[in-house]
Each structure stands twice: as structure tokens, then as C-alpha cells.
Scaffold this motif. Structure first.
Motif, PDB file in Angstrom:
ATOM      1  N   CYS A  87      -4.555   8.104   1.893  1.00 16.53           N
ATOM      2  CA  CYS A  87      -4.571   7.026   0.931  1.00 16.53           C
ATOM      3  C   CYS A  87      -4.437   5.671   1.408  1.00 16.53           C
ATOM      4  O   CYS A  87      -4.912   4.636   0.832  1.00 16.53           O
ATOM      5  N   ASN A  88      -3.753   5.213   2.438  1.00 16.88           N
ATOM      6  CA  ASN A  88      -3.631   4.323   3.041  1.00 16.88           C
ATOM      7  C   ASN A  88      -5.012   3.638   3.299  1.00 16.88           C
ATOM      8  O   ASN A  88      -5.560   2.541   3.423  1.00 16.88           O
ATOM      9  N   THR A  89      -5.736   4.635   4.300  1.00 14.77           N
ATOM     10  CA  THR A  89      -7.270   4.220   4.824  1.00 14.77           C
ATOM     11  C   THR A  89      -8.194   3.838   3.349  1.00 14.77           C
ATOM     12  O   THR A  89      -9.020   3.081   3.545  1.00 14.77           O
ATOM     13  N   ARG A  90      -7.795   4.690   2.363  1.00 13.59           N
ATOM     14  CA  ARG A  90      -8.886   4.501   1.057  1.00 13.59           C
ATOM     15  C   ARG A  90      -8.374   2.924   0.381  1.00 13.59           C
ATOM     16  O   ARG A  90      -9.141   2.189   0.076  1.00 13.59           O
ATOM     17  N   LEU A  91      -7.276   2.725   0.451  1.00 13.04           N
ATOM     18  CA  LEU A  91      -6.675   1.484  -0.204  1.00 13.04           C
ATOM     19  C   LEU A  91      -7.149   0.197   0.813  1.00 13.04           C
ATOM     20  O   LEU A  91      -7.328  -0.679   0.245  1.00 13.04           O
ATOM     21  N   LYS A  92      -7.302   0.465   2.015  1.00  8.99           N
ATOM     22  CA  LYS A  92      -7.463  -0.720   3.025  1.00  8.99           C
ATOM     23  C   LYS A  92      -8.784  -0.924   2.462  1.00  8.99           C
ATOM     24  O   LYS A  92      -9.569  -2.128   2.929  1.00  8.99           O
ATOM     25  N   GLY A  93      -9.929   0.036   2.466  1.00 12.97           N
ATOM     26  CA  GLY A  93     -11.113  -0.177   1.868  1.00 12.97           C
ATOM     27  C   GLY A  93     -12.090  -0.552   3.159  1.00 12.97           C
ATOM     28  O   GLY A  93     -12.646  -1.044   3.640  1.00 12.97           O
ATOM     29  N   ARG A 107       0.913  -1.185   0.125  1.00 14.74           N
ATOM     30  CA  ARG A 107      -0.201  -0.060  -0.143  1.00 14.74           C
ATOM     31  C   ARG A 107       0.895   0.920  -0.223  1.00 14.74           C
ATOM     32  O   ARG A 107       0.512   2.367  -0.696  1.00 14.74           O
ATOM     33  N   CYS A 128       0.717   3.980  -2.852  1.00 15.95           N
ATOM     34  CA  CYS A 128       0.472   5.419  -2.341  1.00 15.95           C
ATOM     35  C   CYS A 128       1.640   6.530  -2.805  1.00 15.95           C
ATOM     36  O   CYS A 128       1.420   7.301  -3.055  1.00 15.95           O
TER      37      CYS A 128
END
Length: 141
Positions: A135-141, A105, A109
Motif C-alpha cells: 500500500c505504501n509503495t502504491r500511495l507513493k506513486g 500514508r 493504508c
């Protein structure tokens, strides 16, 4: 006065330390000459300089051999059984699956950060730590 004293101390120390070093330098010169001669005559027998020097020094310096004192015999402790091997994730340098996912991730990012920065899409005042968090929060979903 202190500069003179310091220089005198350095000179005196150097003088006293040079006496044994002189003998060592003579051995190095002798061994170096022998090594070059053996190298030229192709009689080294596969030895490198370090091996040749160790052998040469052994023949040059006859240090008195002092026997080590014999220790009283002690009872031998029982040998402990070998512990089971740790899983690979606990070995030094091994990463857990969660760490691998986090690094993936972070790489993604980082690539997005570079692209957004080049395109001028980074909000004013936002730095990498804030971008990475979002970005990390977004990719973790």
C-alpha cells in the motif's frame, strides 16, 4: 530455621526504624491537628496542606544549622555565547515533512486494511506488514 531468622531480622529492622518514624508521626499528627483547626477557623491564608506542613515542620523541628565550608574562590570561566536556535524540525517531538507524509500514508493504508479485511479482500496468509509495504509503495506513486 531460615523463616524464623528472616522474621527476626524484619522485626529487628522494623523496631530500629520505628524509633525515628515515631517522632515524625508525632509531628505529622500535631501539624495535622493544627491544620484542621486553622482550616475550620478559616485562617490558612491560602496555604494548602503541603505548604502548611512545611511551615509547621519548620517550627517543630529545630535541626542544628551547620555552616557550609567556604570554598576557595575560583576564577570565573568566560561565558560561552548561546548557540543559534535549532530549526523546528529538530526539536523533540517535531516531525519532518517526510515523517508527516509517511504517517498520513500509514493512516490511509490502515483505513484501507480495515475496509479490505471486513470485505474479505485480504489474500490468505497476508499480514499487516506485507499489506502496508504494498500500500505504501502504491500511495507513493
Amino acid at each position: 530455621m531460615t523463616k524464623w531468622f528472616a522474621s527476626a531480622a524484619v522485626l529487628a529492622t522494623g523496631f530500629w526504624m520505628a524509633v525515628p518514624a515515631h517522632a515524625a508521626n508525632d509531628i505529622m499528627k500535631e501539624c495535622g491537628a493544627k491544620y484542621q483547626a486553622a482550616k475550620a477557623a478559616n485562617t490558612l491564608g491560602g496555604k494548602n496542606w503541603a505548604q502548611f506542613l512545611a511551615q509547621c515542620r519548620g517550627g517543630q523541628v529545630a535541626a542544628p544549622v551547620v555552616a557550609a565550608p567556604v570554598a576557595a574562590a575560583r576564577p570565573v570561566a568566560a561565558v560561552k555565547p548561546v548557540a543559534a536556535a535549532k530549526p523546528a524540525s529538530h526539536l523533540p517531538g517535531a516531525q519532518s515533512p517526510a515523517m508527516v507524509a509517511m504517517h498520513d500514508r500509514q493512516r490511509k493504508c490502515g483505513q484501507q486494511w480495515s475496509a479490505d479485511k471486513a470485505a474479505g479482500k485480504i489474500p490468505a496468509g497476508q499480514k499487516w506488514p506485507q499489506y502496508w509495504s504494498a500500500c505504501n509503495t502504491r500511495l507513493k506513486g
